[in-house]
Design an enzyme around this catalytic site. Sequence first.
Site, PDB file in Angstrom:
ATOM      1  CG  HIS A 100      -1.975  -0.694   1.503  1.00 49.39           C
ATOM      2  ND1 HIS A 100      -1.615  -2.314   1.545  1.00 49.39           N
ATOM      3  CD2 HIS A 100      -2.834  -1.513   1.100  1.00 49.39           C
ATOM      4  CE1 HIS A 100      -2.807  -2.748   2.243  1.00 49.39           C
ATOM      5  NE2 HIS A 100      -3.650  -2.408   1.468  1.00 49.39           N
ATOM      6  CG  ASP A 103       1.357  -0.725   3.452  1.00 48.97           C
ATOM      7  OD1 ASP A 103       0.929  -1.003   4.737  1.00 48.97           O
ATOM      8  OD2 ASP A 103       1.455  -1.456   2.433  1.00 48.97           O
TER       9      ASP A 103
END
Length: 439
Positions: A100, A103
């Site tokens: 993501h 992340d």
Amino acid sequence: MAAFPEISTVQYEGPQSDNPLAFRWYNPDELVEGKTMKEHFRFSIVYWHTFRGTGSDPFGPGTAVRPWDDGSESVENAQNRARAAFELFEKLQAPYYAFHDRDVAPEGASLAESNANLDAVADVLAEQQQQTGVKLLWGTANMFSNPRFMHGAATTCNADVFAYAAAQVKKAMEVTHRLGGENYVFWGGREGYQNLYNTDMKRELDHLAKFFHMAVDYAKEIGFTGQFLIEPKPKEPTKHQYDSDAAACMNFLRAYDLTDHFKLNLETNHATLAGHTMMHEIDYAGAQGALGSIDANTGDMLLGWDTDQFATDYYLTTQMMYYILKHGGLGSGGVNFDAKVRRESFEPIDLFYAHVGSMDAYAKGLKIAAAIRADNALEDFVSQRYSSFDSGIGAKIEAGEVNFSDLEKYMLEKGEVTPNVSGRQEMLEAVVNRYIDRV
């Protein structure tokens, strides 16, 4: 400085090995049904659980020891974390990873700052991909953690939030494209509702479809040719998510003319939360031509939430690989380890033990599934069970050559139904067990 200095590249040593840092079943170059294991699985390591998971739970803070991570949300720390991640990917011989946007890079005080942070970390990701040969299976945008998404992202009641989500996905798609990502995933963590009293479901679904069509249009604009994937999940964090299972996703895609652009990224733990088995979801998606990729994990059957555990059950992995093989494989997708070590498994080496064990479980499942298929151990029985549709009245039914009146006449002449074959469920389950014992 190495993040895992005590660990060498994990090698295949064969079924007799007792080394927990060696593969017993996963031999990347071994041919199964005409493809190498590496080609079948396209193993991918997730960034979020593996490098952002701390072992925290609702009752306590994180326990994970991660010497390469100073705990800050600085771009420099994110860049160092990326280098540690690629060391693990390479030592596990994993050809892919997934992330993501939030992340890999910290969120800034504004959209512009968040975009700049993502670009700065993407520079390191690109550098590491070039050095190691590890590729990006897919990227996605986290549109569920920030409080702005409390009512959803593409299905929000706030037009400004919808606009922010669109801008965030635009940037995530650009970075995914820049890094050579082969897919782009949408997981609607908050695309659903908690209470219908305050929800206009039709309007929210219309908005979600508009959002997806915008993504399709932008992919064409920037030349991104990767596969779009939707990841079904029925609940958690919302009471009801619109992408609740494979069937609901396909219904949505057909209703909004999106079937040509999307396939499904299926997850075992999400399937069980929806009241299905993973083989059900794989077989359904495959039958619809929409099997795209899988997130490889499992849940604890005694717990009713998304535990994201590493799969080590040969029976489960055999079922999954049997139906993946049945439908021709995963195409541009892969077997993506959306799984996390337990809170008590806090040392860096536990990341290796977990992935090695699960990669082996999928490899064993592949070999068992291929052996079952080679002997037609299940296919022959299924063909025989439906043989009444191969000729006579059954063939006419399938060909659309008869109507209700024709069938009434047929049964009035025939008089009664004669059973054709037992279901033999218990026998077939024992057959699968024999192959598990044999391989």
